[in-house]
Design a protein around this motif. Structure first.
Motif, PDB file in Angstrom:
ATOM      1  N   GLN A  86       0.854  -1.191   0.000  1.00  0.00           N
ATOM      2  CA  GLN A  86       0.000   0.000   0.000  1.00  0.00           C
ATOM      3  C   GLN A  86       0.891   1.241   0.000  1.00  0.00           C
ATOM      4  O   GLN A  86       2.084   1.163   0.302  1.00  0.00           O
ATOM      5  CB  GLN A  86      -0.898   0.001   1.244  1.00  0.00           C
ATOM      6  N   PRO A  87       0.317   2.424  -0.306  1.00  0.00           N
ATOM      7  CA  PRO A  87       1.131   3.643  -0.264  1.00  0.00           C
ATOM      8  C   PRO A  87       1.500   4.046   1.160  1.00  0.00           C
ATOM      9  O   PRO A  87       2.185   5.040   1.375  1.00  0.00           O
ATOM     10  CB  PRO A  87       0.234   4.704  -0.924  1.00  0.00           C
ATOM     11  N   TYR A  88       1.029   3.295   2.151  1.00  0.00           N
ATOM     12  CA  TYR A  88       1.319   3.554   3.564  1.00  0.00           C
ATOM     13  C   TYR A  88       1.566   2.207   4.248  1.00  0.00           C
ATOM     14  O   TYR A  88       1.173   1.156   3.749  1.00  0.00           O
ATOM     15  CB  TYR A  88       0.132   4.265   4.245  1.00  0.00           C
ATOM     16  N   ASN A  89       2.252   2.233   5.403  1.00  0.00           N
ATOM     17  CA  ASN A  89       2.408   1.028   6.231  1.00  0.00           C
ATOM     18  C   ASN A  89       2.587   1.465   7.683  1.00  0.00           C
ATOM     19  O   ASN A  89       2.581   2.662   7.990  1.00  0.00           O
ATOM     20  CB  ASN A  89       3.561   0.152   5.744  1.00  0.00           C
ATOM     21  N   ASN A  90       2.746   0.492   8.567  1.00  0.00           N
ATOM     22  CA  ASN A  90       2.719   0.813   9.993  1.00  0.00           C
ATOM     23  C   ASN A  90       4.082   1.117  10.616  1.00  0.00           C
ATOM     24  O   ASN A  90       4.195   1.255  11.831  1.00  0.00           O
ATOM     25  CB  ASN A  90       2.045  -0.326  10.777  1.00  0.00           C
ATOM     26  N   GLU A  91       5.121   1.273   9.793  1.00  0.00           N
ATOM     27  CA  GLU A  91       6.465   1.411  10.358  1.00  0.00           C
ATOM     28  C   GLU A  91       6.649   2.705  11.150  1.00  0.00           C
ATOM     29  O   GLU A  91       7.300   2.713  12.194  1.00  0.00           O
ATOM     30  CB  GLU A  91       7.519   1.297   9.254  1.00  0.00           C
ATOM     31  N   ARG A  92       6.088   3.818  10.672  1.00  0.00           N
ATOM     32  CA  ARG A  92       6.231   5.090  11.394  1.00  0.00           C
ATOM     33  C   ARG A  92       5.450   5.046  12.716  1.00  0.00           C
ATOM     34  O   ARG A  92       5.934   5.518  13.746  1.00  0.00           O
ATOM     35  CB  ARG A  92       5.761   6.265  10.522  1.00  0.00           C
TER      36      ARG A  92
END
Length: 227
Positions: free
Chosen positions: A33-39
């Motif tokens: 996805q264009p985002y993920n949970n790493e931040r």
């Protein structure tokens, strides 16, 4: 997936106003996805470090800083967060790729631990520190009904054995170097040996305690080597 999201929020005892935030917290990078949970994972790790540190500060008023740091380290780590993630059944709700799914990704300790940290980061952003603290401590006390100084020494021998078997195909050996002190206050010094070499040395009020301390020192040494 929406039903699983709702079920997760019920287990959390918190309904996200911004549903995109909890979805991001549950999105593994493999999903492309264009985002993920790493931040959010990065933020959650810092928040949990503070919450657990503050909790231990108030719970163990007579314990020195060095021992508090060790106790916090025994609770703020992948193994501990995996346990909390499983209490929430987080694996059911994580967004992962098909390849990761086929690789049993929903059961991976690192993936579960990271998702838990991300959820805490998301909760902190939306609801603030007090709400996050209440939930985190509630989960912590459910997972560890009796948090005491013995937690510092748990499982280090097992962890070291798993590490040496995986990397060297051998198990550690423990050798009593000496015992000293009066009978009522005897101390034991133990060396842990891997592949014929003494890797670490530690002492304790019992052989078991000394072995666990030596195993922890050996773990720290080996982990630096493997970095």
């Amino acid at each position: 997936m929406q039903q699983k999201l709702e079920a997760l929020q019920k287990r959390l005892g918190y309904q996200f106003k911004n549903q995109n935030l909890i979805i991001e917290a549950l999105t593994h990078k493999s999903s492309k996805q264009p985002y993920n949970n790493e931040r959010l994972e990065f933020l959650g790790d810092a928040v949990l470090d503070l919450i657990v540190g503050e909790y231990l500060y108030h719970e163990f008023t007579e314990v020195a800083e060095g021992e508090l740091s060790k106790l916090r380290a025994s609770l703020v780590n992948e193994k501990s967060f995996e346990k909390l993630a499983r209490l929430l059944h987080l694996g059911e709700s994580i967004y992962i790729s098909l390849a990761e799914e086929n690789n049993n990704g929903r059961e991976k300790p690192s993936l579960l631990s990271n998702a838990f940290e991300a959820i805490m980061g998301a909760l902190y952003l939306e609801a603030g520190l007090e709400t996050t603290r209440a939930l985190a401590i509630s989960l912590l006390e459910e997972a560890y009904p009796k948090i005491d100084m013995d937690a510092i020494f748990r499982d280090h021998k097992t962890t070291l054995q798993e590490l040496t078997q995986a990397h060297f195909g051998v198990t550690p050996e423990y050798r009593l170097v000496r015992s000293f002190g009066p009978d009522h206050k005897k101390e034991f010094e133990i060396a842990v040996c891997v592949r014929g070499n003494d890797l670490a040395l530690a002492s304790g009020k019992s052989k078991k305690e000394a072995q666990q301390k030596a195993a922890l020192l050996a773990l720290e040494i080996l982990k630096k080597e493997f970095q």
